[in-house]
Write a protein that holds these residues in place. Structure first.
Motif, PDB file in Angstrom:
ATOM      1  N   LYS A 146       0.826  -1.206   0.000  1.00  0.00           N
ATOM      2  CA  LYS A 146       0.000   0.000   0.000  1.00  0.00           C
ATOM      3  C   LYS A 146       0.864   1.262   0.000  1.00  0.00           C
ATOM      4  O   LYS A 146       0.527   2.290   0.579  1.00  0.00           O
ATOM      5  CB  LYS A 146      -0.937   0.021   1.208  1.00  0.00           C
TER       6      LYS A 146
ATOM      7  N   LEU B 141      -8.744  -5.403  -1.734  1.00  0.00           N
ATOM      8  CA  LEU B 141      -8.894  -4.937  -0.353  1.00  0.00           C
ATOM      9  C   LEU B 141      -9.824  -5.911   0.364  1.00  0.00           C
ATOM     10  O   LEU B 141     -11.002  -6.047   0.013  1.00  0.00           O
ATOM     11  CB  LEU B 141      -9.468  -3.519  -0.309  1.00  0.00           C
TER      12      LEU B 141
ATOM     13  N   ILE C 131      -4.671   2.979   4.373  1.00  0.00           N
ATOM     14  CA  ILE C 131      -4.405   3.873   3.252  1.00  0.00           C
ATOM     15  C   ILE C 131      -4.358   5.324   3.714  1.00  0.00           C
ATOM     16  O   ILE C 131      -3.570   6.149   3.212  1.00  0.00           O
ATOM     17  CB  ILE C 131      -5.457   3.664   2.148  1.00  0.00           C
TER      18      ILE C 131
ATOM     19  N   MET D  28      -9.063   3.995 -10.595  1.00  0.00           N
ATOM     20  CA  MET D  28      -9.982   3.008 -10.028  1.00  0.00           C
ATOM     21  C   MET D  28     -11.377   3.147 -10.615  1.00  0.00           C
ATOM     22  O   MET D  28     -12.078   2.154 -10.834  1.00  0.00           O
ATOM     23  CB  MET D  28     -10.038   3.166  -8.510  1.00  0.00           C
TER      24      MET D  28
ATOM     25  N   GLU E  64     -14.130  -1.278  -4.224  1.00  0.00           N
ATOM     26  CA  GLU E  64     -13.477  -1.212  -2.928  1.00  0.00           C
ATOM     27  C   GLU E  64     -12.554   0.003  -2.824  1.00  0.00           C
ATOM     28  O   GLU E  64     -12.565   0.740  -1.840  1.00  0.00           O
ATOM     29  CB  GLU E  64     -12.689  -2.498  -2.674  1.00  0.00           C
ATOM     30  N   TRP E  65     -11.760   0.189  -3.865  1.00  0.00           N
ATOM     31  CA  TRP E  65     -10.810   1.308  -3.856  1.00  0.00           C
ATOM     32  C   TRP E  65     -11.525   2.642  -4.048  1.00  0.00           C
ATOM     33  O   TRP E  65     -11.118   3.661  -3.470  1.00  0.00           O
ATOM     34  CB  TRP E  65      -9.770   1.118  -4.958  1.00  0.00           C
TER      35      TRP E  65
END
Length: 1196
Positions: free
Chosen positions: A1065, A1095, A1105, A1127, A1134-1135
């Motif tokens: 990360k 994730l 993060i 993303m 998720e991101w």
């Protein structure tokens, strides 16, 4: 040397009565007075410290209508009279009448003839002081008196009825001379007596003789054009108008310029212009496009401005040979931009000249072709970057934008007065500073360089950081609190400045007196008694240790003397010695306890100074001056402009090994030689024992004697005897390695690479820094001022590479001689040690790396030139001297950590065809552990950089290896370096390596079988192992299969590193990695959605993060935005949720949750249940309101 500073000063003039033709016709400065003649009036200004109008004469409209406008003018040398020519035009009608009937008032006209007639009137005005002094601030006398300008006589010139025009007017104390449009000259006395018209002798044309000068140059560089002098007799079959006259009384020379561009060089009588029969044309010259001319009497140089916009310099002492031309062509300006040359004005000392152009701008040049000042705004030297003439807003602040019509220097050279073409409202005065050059009777320094203006000093000094700075030292308004008047107001301007040997004290002399400045304490020391100060008229300054030597002039007795004052006290009671001189000294110099004084015609006297007692305020020292040598030399050469002692050079080795004792007379013996710089630029060496003079070179402007001038251990220029500067640039002179150091007859002149930029003028040397200090002009523009500010910018040119090359070259020469090898074995060893010691002394200087690079480049370039010269000759054994010099240079540089950088930098600046010789010499005998299948020198140096982790330098070797050792080796090295740079997070460098690898992979797709054995895939698989190899080398990856093996290796490394960053990360590094290497993050995310990019837990991911990105900084927020965009492109929910939350991007979250309420509920519960996420409750509230409003709208 002259350098402009500050803003141009505007001198306003009265409006005239002739607006249609208003143009200043005459501008002259004499005895601190500025005379301006306009078409309808005359103004007299003070050109001293205060610019004040002292008098004027204004004609009324009736006089102008009756007699015409002012056309030409001239001012008598004694400033007592002004001669002005007026031009009146009248319309005449001649009627031929056959019959007139008077009674009937009828006229019958057969023929009417209409023509114009012109009448010239000569008015002579008398200038007389009223005795009424002006008060200009304060109570002290200003020395400015009002003047009256009155008409003395008026005469009509005898050739008025011939419809002739005239040139300018030149004069001496008794007569004036003007040229006419029919090619004749007319002599007029200051009493208004016309002596008649005469013409120059002319002969039938017998052909033109063209003479080319071996020194002809273009802007100081070697000439490649057809520069030539046209010397011929003149054809008298046709008359041309005289358009300009130029008179030089010291040279007894009259220059006559004709409308066809030809110039006549005429001799005149000793009595001046009176004897017209003695005015004879001795020589004709010109190329047919001359527009103006100006004579430098001291230098004996004629400057000719042409229609092409260039200025040609002719040597009058050498039959008017062409020396060089100067122009703005190399700065991107041609005749279409500047127009023709309209005027030329030499400085009072003839060391520089100003050039004005018809359409735009003015420039000041040195005699050697260095551009000292330019009003034309520009960006660079190339014609592409230099702005052309465009009437836009960008150029409204440029001085002399409309061209230059008249120019005039003041008598000290501190001001250049210029009139813009078509302007009559004002005069621009540009301020100039002068450098303390080693000319005349004032000394010089090797620690600080001083530029002095009329009322200030600019000191160039080297700081501890090796940065050159200019220190502005304004002369004090009051030197001490109890002195009621300032020094400079009474003794304006500054005339002489000399710095002490250590550079800590400055001696400054104005019109009278003397003051000292302590640079450390920033305090001034002055005479306590003003009457003593006013008795001193300083004509020169020298420093003798802690004693300042003043060359004083007594105008009452017309005698000169030397005064010796200690620097701690300026008073008659502290005067150490007073020495009467035989006459006016031409040049002076001092070295240790010896003083050199030279009189006309060429009599050299050397004095020895002996001081008894301690030189301090508490004691009473006694100074004794004795003559130790007198030398009278008969010569026909020009007078000396500067002379400097040449001390005998004793090497440090001799002193350190006690060959000479510090107390012995050998170290303080009287110098037996001196350098002479003559006014014509000739540099020669004078033996003071026998009077023999040996000419060394010519066209020199200034020189510096460096040997024996510095006692510091860190003196980097001990090996140099002297340096000189001229149109060839900078030349370094070294002593010959003779057995007896006191009998050095031969000198080696080396290293022409020390040439300065043509915008940088050298001022002097800094021995402890090993650099030549120069200065260039810089323009500073401001929206609140009409004109830009001229600033002096210091520049430095190192000479270390010249010194090292000299030591190594002399070493190589001795080794090349087998017979003398053993004799010079010790000499060789000493030279190696000396070169290494000299380089070590400079190792901490900021320019050291550049010096080493320039040294290797010049040596390698000489080797290339030698090979090219011998290419078409018969095969001979290789010259050991040149190649040995290259090897010795590499051996020397290898002692310093800059070695690897220097070698590859030189390679990048040279032709790749010659790299083999360079790297053979550079890589030989280098100890390094390397793989057994590579035995090339370039790889050895690369491996050394790699082991030291100097990855940027190692990357520079990749291209060299590709050319010398093949594609397989270069790709192998590049892949290793790529992995190393990724591990060190050097992503920009990694990006360059990726581009190289992909390009080389395409170029070498069909490599040889040997290179296939060292394929990048094979090497990459075994060399770059990683815990994330599983994803990178997965056979199911279609993107890798579609690429060739070489590209696949690069992608494997990049994807492996991306997986490493994503798993940890390290998102900021990931962004930098993607941007630096252009890695396809979208494709990678699509493939690794369920892999390392996944994730597992929202809460843990948000916390982790958030800690990694540090959202409090702007860069982290930008990185998060970058990732969020990627993303979103792959719809990685998720991101998206995590990054949008960290960025508080409610609009992104709203678009996501409105179609997935289950995700919204999970998101809301998670943030509300965790205390660490309390900061996001306001974001939840905003989202809840937005989603509720959407639900209500859907229910309706």
């Amino acid at each position: 040397m002259y350098m402009a500073y500050g803003w141009p000063q505007v001198i306003p003039l009265e409006a005239g009565l002739c607006p249609a033709s208003e143009q200043i016709v005459y501008l002259k400065v004499i005895n601190r007075l500025l005379l301006v003649v306009a078409p309808s009036h005359i103004e007299l200004w003070s050109s001293s410290q205060n610019k004040v109008r002292l008098g004027k004469y204004k004609r009324d409209s009736d006089s102008i209508q009756r007699e015409g406008e002012n056309l030409q003018a001239v001012w008598s040398p004694d400033t007592k009279m002004i001669a002005v020519l007026f031009l009146r035009l009248a319309l005449a009608i001649v009627l031929v009448i056959l019959k007139i009937l008077c009674l009937l008032n009828v006229r019958y006209i057969k023929k009417v003839t209409v023509f114009n007639t012109s009448s010239f009137f000569l008015h002579i005005f008398k200038v007389q002081s009223t005795g009424k002094e002006l008060k200009v601030g304060g109570k002290q006398p200003s020395g400015l008196f009002l003047a009256t300008i009155s008409l003395l006589l008026s005469e009509q010139v005898p050739f008025s009825d011939k419809n002739l025009t005239m040139s300018n007017i030149v004069c001496d104390n008794r007569h004036m001379l003007l040229g006419l449009s029919d090619g004749s000259l007319h002599l007029v006395s200051w009493k208004g007596e016309f002596s008649g018209t005469f013409e120059l002798d002319s002969h039938p044309c017998d052909g033109n003789k063209v003479t080319e000068s071996p020194r002809s140059l273009d802007n100081g560089l070697s000439s490649r054009g057809d520069l030539r002098v046209l010397t011929s007799t003149r054809n008298s079959s046709r008359s041309y108008a005289v358009i300009q006259l130029e008179l030089s009384l010291p040279l007894r020379l009259l220059v006559v310029l004709y409308s066809d561009g030809q110039l006549a060089l005429c001799s005149i009588s000793k009595k001046g212009l009176k004897q017209t029969e003695s005015i004879k044309a001795e020589r004709w010259l010109g190329s047919g496009d001359a527009m103006c001319a100006s004579v430098a009497s001291d230098q004996q140089i004629l400057a000719v401005g042409s229609r092409r916009g260039v200025v040609e310099l002719y040597d009058l002492a050498e039959s008017a040979l062409l020396l060089r031309t100067v122009s703005l062509y190399d700065w991107g300006y041609t005749m279409e931009d500047t127009g023709s040359v309209s005027c030329i004005a030499w400085t009072p000392d003839n060391s520089a000249f100003a050039v004005g152009w018809k359409l735009r701008g003015l420039t000041v040049w040195s005699v050697s072709g260095c551009r000292l000042m330019c009003t034309i705004r520009q960006i660079g030297l190339s014609s592409v970057s230099s702005p052309m003439v465009k009437q836009t807003q960008d150029f409204k602040y440029e001085p002399m934008m409309g061209g230059t019509s008249l120019m005039q220097w003041d008598e000290y050279g501190y001001r250049l007065y210029a009139v813009e073409e078509g302007s009559s409202e004002r005069i621009l005065a540009f301020s100039f500073g002068k450098c303390c050059l080693n000319r005349g009777v004032s000394g010089t320094t090797y620690v600080r360089q001083v530029i002095y203006g009329e009322d200030r000093l600019l000191v160039v000094q080297s700081e501890d950081t090796d940065e050159l700075k200019i220190l502005h030292v304004n002369l004090p308004v009051t030197c001490l609190s109890y002195i009621p008047v300032s020094y400079i107001s009474q003794n304006w301007p500054v005339l002489h400045v000399a710095a002490s040997k250590d550079g800590m004290y400055l001696a400054v002399a104005g019109l009278h007196g003397l003051i000292l400045y302590d640079i450390r304490s920033k305090k001034w020391r002055v005479f306590g008694d003003i009457t003593q100060e006013q008795k001193i008229q300083c004509k020169g300054l020298l420093w003798l240790g802690r004693i300042v030597v003043v060359c004083n002039y007594h105008d009452s007795s017309n005698t000169y003397e030397l005064l010796f004052y200690p620097r701690y006290h300026l008073d008659q009671s502290s005067l150490l010695c007073q020495k009467q001189l035989l006459g006016k000294p031409m040049v002076m110099d001092v070295f240790q306890d010896y003083i050199l004084v030279t009189y006309r015609p060429f009599d050299v006297h050397i004095f020895h100074v002996k001081i008894s007692g301690e030189l301090s305020p508490s004691s009473t020292p006694f100074l004794q001056l004795s003559t130790v040598r007198e030398l009278s030399i008969m010569t026909v050469k020009s007078h000396p402009a500067a002379m400097r002692f040449i001390p005998d050079q004793i090497s440090r080795e001799c002193i350190s090994k006690n060959k000479f004792s510090f107390s012995s007379d050998s170290l303080v013996r009287q110098p037996a030689r001196c350098l002479i710089l003559r006014t014509n630029g000739e540099l020669s060496l004078l033996d003071l024992d026998d009077g023999r003079e040996r000419e060394l070179t010519d066209s020199v402007e200034l020189f510096w004697v460096t040997c024996g001038q510095s006692e510091e251990k860190a003196n980097l220029i001990e090996e140099v005897s002297w340096l000189d500067y001229g149109h060839r640039g900078m030349q370094v002179w070294y002593p010959s390695p003779g057995v007896d150091p006191f009998k050095q007859e031969d000198f080696l002149q080396l290293d022409p690479e020390l040439e300065f930029d043509r915008e940088v003028y050298p001022l002097g040397l800094l021995p402890n820094a090993g650099v030549v200090v120069g200065v260039s002009q810089r323009l500073s523009f401001s929206a609140c001022t009409e004109f830009p500010c001229f600033e002096s910018s210091p520049q430095a040119q190192t000479i270390l590479h010249c010194l090292l090359r000299h030591l190594l070259q002399s070493l190589a020469l001795q080794e090349g001689n087998d017979e003398l090898f053993y004799e010079y074995a010790k000499f060789v060893r000493d030279k190696i040690e000396e070169a290494l010691r000299l380089a070590q002394l400079s190792a901490e200087k900021i320019h050291f790396s550049h010096c080493l690079e320039w040294l290797l480049f010049t040596v390698f370039d000489a080797e290339i030139s030698r090979q090219s010269a011998n290419k078409n000759q018969l095969p001979v054994p290789k010259n050991a001297t040149s190649f040995s010099l290259l090897e010795k240079t590499c051996d020397l540089i290898r002692n310093f950590p800059e070695y690897l950088d220097v070698v590859v930098s030189v390679a990048r600046k040279t032709d790749g065809r010659h790299w083999a010789d360079l790297f053979t010499a550079a890589g030989r005998s280098t100890e390094c552990v390397f793989t057994p299948f590579i035995l090339k020198f370039a790889f050895i140096l690369f491996e050394e950089c790699f082991q030291r982790r100097w990855y940027r330098t190692a990357a520079c070797y990749i291209l060299v290896i590709a050319k010398l050792e093949g594609p397989a080796v270069s790709q192998y090295c590049a892949l290793r370096l790529l992995q190393a740079t990724l591990d060190e997070s050097l992503y920009e460098l990694a990006g360059e390596l990726v581009r190289f690898l992909l390009r080389s992979g395409r170029e070498y797709e069909h490599a040889t079988a040997d290179s296939d054995k060292l394929s990048p895939t094979f090497l990459g698989y075994f060399l770059f192992g990683s815990s994330f190899k599983r994803q990178s080398f997965d056979s199911k990856s279609t993107s890798i299969k579609e690429q060739n093996a070489h590209v696949a290796s690069v992608k494997n490394i990049l994807e492996s590193h991306a997986s490493y960053l994503m798993s940890g990360k390290e998102l900021s590094k990931l962004v930098a990695f993607v941007k630096g290497t252009q890695f396809d993050l979208v494709e990678y995310l699509q493939r690794e959605r369920s892999g390392c990019a996944r994730l597992e837990n929202f809460a843990l991911g948000l916390e982790l993060i958030g800690q990694k990105l540090h959202m409090g900084t702007l860069q982290s927020r930008l990185d998060a935005e970058f990732l969020l965009a990627h993303m979103c492109s792959v719809k990685f929910k998720e991101w998206i949720v995590v990054l949008a939350t960290l960025l508080r991007r409610s609009e992104v979250l709203f678009d996501l949750f409105r179609y997935d309420m289950r995700l919204w509920k999970a998101y809301s519960i998670t943030l509300q249940s965790q205390p660490a996420f309390a900061e996001y409750h306001d974001l939840l509230q905003v989202l809840e309101e937005q989603l509720s409003s959407v639900s209500c709208e859907e229910e309706k």
